[in-house]
Scaffold this active site. Structure first.
Site, PDB file in Angstrom:
ATOM      1  N   VAL A  56     -16.042   5.481  50.137  1.00 31.72           N
ATOM      2  CA  VAL A  56     -15.025   4.653  50.777  1.00 31.72           C
ATOM      3  C   VAL A  56     -15.497   4.184  52.149  1.00 31.72           C
ATOM      4  O   VAL A  56     -15.299   3.027  52.533  1.00 31.72           O
ATOM      5  CB  VAL A  56     -13.690   5.429  50.893  1.00 31.72           C
ATOM      6  CG1 VAL A  56     -12.719   4.709  51.820  1.00 31.72           C
ATOM      7  CG2 VAL A  56     -13.059   5.604  49.512  1.00 31.72           C
ATOM      8  N   GLU A  57     -16.139   5.076  52.891  1.00 32.68           N
ATOM      9  CA  GLU A  57     -16.558   4.737  54.256  1.00 32.68           C
ATOM     10  C   GLU A  57     -17.657   3.687  54.294  1.00 32.68           C
ATOM     11  O   GLU A  57     -17.575   2.722  55.063  1.00 32.68           O
ATOM     12  CB  GLU A  57     -17.021   6.000  54.989  1.00 32.68           C
ATOM     13  CG  GLU A  57     -15.911   6.941  55.378  1.00 32.68           C
ATOM     14  CD  GLU A  57     -15.002   6.365  56.453  1.00 32.68           C
ATOM     15  OE1 GLU A  57     -15.442   5.469  57.204  1.00 32.68           O
ATOM     16  OE2 GLU A  57     -13.839   6.800  56.530  1.00 32.68           O
TER      17      GLU A  57
END
Length: 374
Positions: free
Chosen positions: A170-171
């Site tokens: 996600v990051e």
């Protein structure tokens, strides 16, 4: 008569010269090169352009064509910050003066901080950025390729592989998108031109400058997100200093290029904030419309579990759930134009929120983790 800023610059120069070599890890004392000292003072005076590059400031900052009067070095709150860095950390004041004289506010950083998708985008749209085919496919590949390090992280920190990988996914899309902005300018902008969170970002700027000194980086040569997050884990500088680990034991912590360090650091971060694999995370539930007035105020309230299952059931939440030991919080997210779904979330859900204080974010991590599980 000396101008005030020139006096300040000379004071910092004298301070730097009296530190008995404490700044040697960053740079030779400025007095070793009279030209550097002379040009630093000229910058502070605001009338001359720097002709000599300071080796501890990156080339991209040196290439800035900057009027001193509009630079950060001309701001009184920046001068107070520099004074604090010198007095508290014995930082090289002349170096900081020269660095701040090279930058001014990055307006796009402020704009992005005021328009974060975790806050503005409904969940059913937000999730499509992360729980999608390419991120799922690459997440499975990441797990297969790094099973050795993920197993080691689970053994040492008690965090399961898919949660670690989903956070990195996600990051930064597993390290592919780590940010292209100069972190020094981003953090300075938020520290001195974003009043709502000025204290927080001044502390992160302080941590960044200490990282620079500890790792012998050049100021302005560190690339990251618009908010100053670093590496494939997107740690803020304070967390980089405190919780990043040299998991591959090569003598340095590298969150940009070392996948083992990234894996170990995420696992350490989650354990530090209370993650326990033995707990569940979230359970879908129904809500009694008739008793909405009793439970509506508890939707997305706070950042910790609020009630036991019996307490939730007493106000019309979780009637269909038979067993749930831990205290939980009530999560409500928009899953369609006019539809909300509800969940009871335990402490692990809120641990993920320590990474990003958004329920949309935490849910997206959990959904991606479920999809990439082997």
């Amino acid at each position: 008569m000396m101008r005030p800023l020139l006096v300040i610059g000379m004071a910092y120069l004298l301070t730097a010269c009296s530190q008995d070599g404490l700044q040697a890890q960053v740079a030779a004392p400025v007095t070793e090169n009279p030209l550097v000292a002379e040009q630093t003072l000229a910058l502070l005076d605001g009338e001359k352009q720097s002709l000599v590059k300071h080796k501890n400031i990156s080339d991209n900052l040196h290439s800035n064509s900057q009027d001193f009067k509009t630079s950060y070095a001309a701001k009184p709150d920046v001068q107070k910050f520099i004074e604090r860095m010198v007095s508290t950390h014995k930082y090289d004041g002349a170096l900081l003066q020269a660095a701040f004289a090279k930058i001014q506010a990055r307006k796009k950083t402020i704009s992005k901080s005021n328009n974060q998708p975790e806050v503005l985008t409904p969940y059913y749209k937000y999730r499509t950025r992360f729980v999608e085919s390419s991120r799922i496919r690459e997440g499975k590949r990441f797990i297969k390729k790094n099973q050795k390090w993920l197993k080691k992280a689970q053994e040492e920190y008690g965090v399961n592989p898919e949660i670690i990988v989903a956070l990195i996914g996600v990051e930064t899309f597993y390290g592919r998108i780590t940010g292209k902005r100069d972190v020094f300018t981003s953090l300075s902008t938020l520290a001195f031109d974003y009043p709502r969170r000025a204290d927080y970002f001044q502390s992160e700027l302080e941590a960044y400058l200490l990282l620079v000194r500890e790792n012998q980086w050049q100021i302005g040569n560190t690339k990251g997100s618009y908010s100053g997050a670093l590496g494939m884990t997107q740690f803020m500088p304070s967390n980089y200093r405190k919780l990043a680990v040299d998991f591959d034991q090569d003598g340095k912590v590298d969150l940009w290029h070392s996948i083992p360090d990234a894996i170990g650091s995420v696992a350490n971060y989650l354990r530090h904030h209370g993650w326990q694999d033995s707990r569940g995370v979230i359970v879908a539930t129904s809500a009694n419309v008739a008793s909405k007035q009793q439970w509506e105020e508890w939707i997305n309230k706070g950042r910790k579990p609020e009630k036991s299952l019996l307490e939730w059931q007493a106000i019309g939440i979780g009637k269909e759930i038979n067993k749930l030991k831990a205290q939980t919080g009530l999560i409500g997210l928009q899953v369609d134009d006019e539809k909300y779904n509800y969940w009871l979330a335990d402490e692990n859900f809120f641990v993920i929120m320590r990474y990003n204080p958004s329920r949309r974010y935490s849910m997206a991590v959990l959904e991606l983790a479920k999809e990439i599980r082997l």
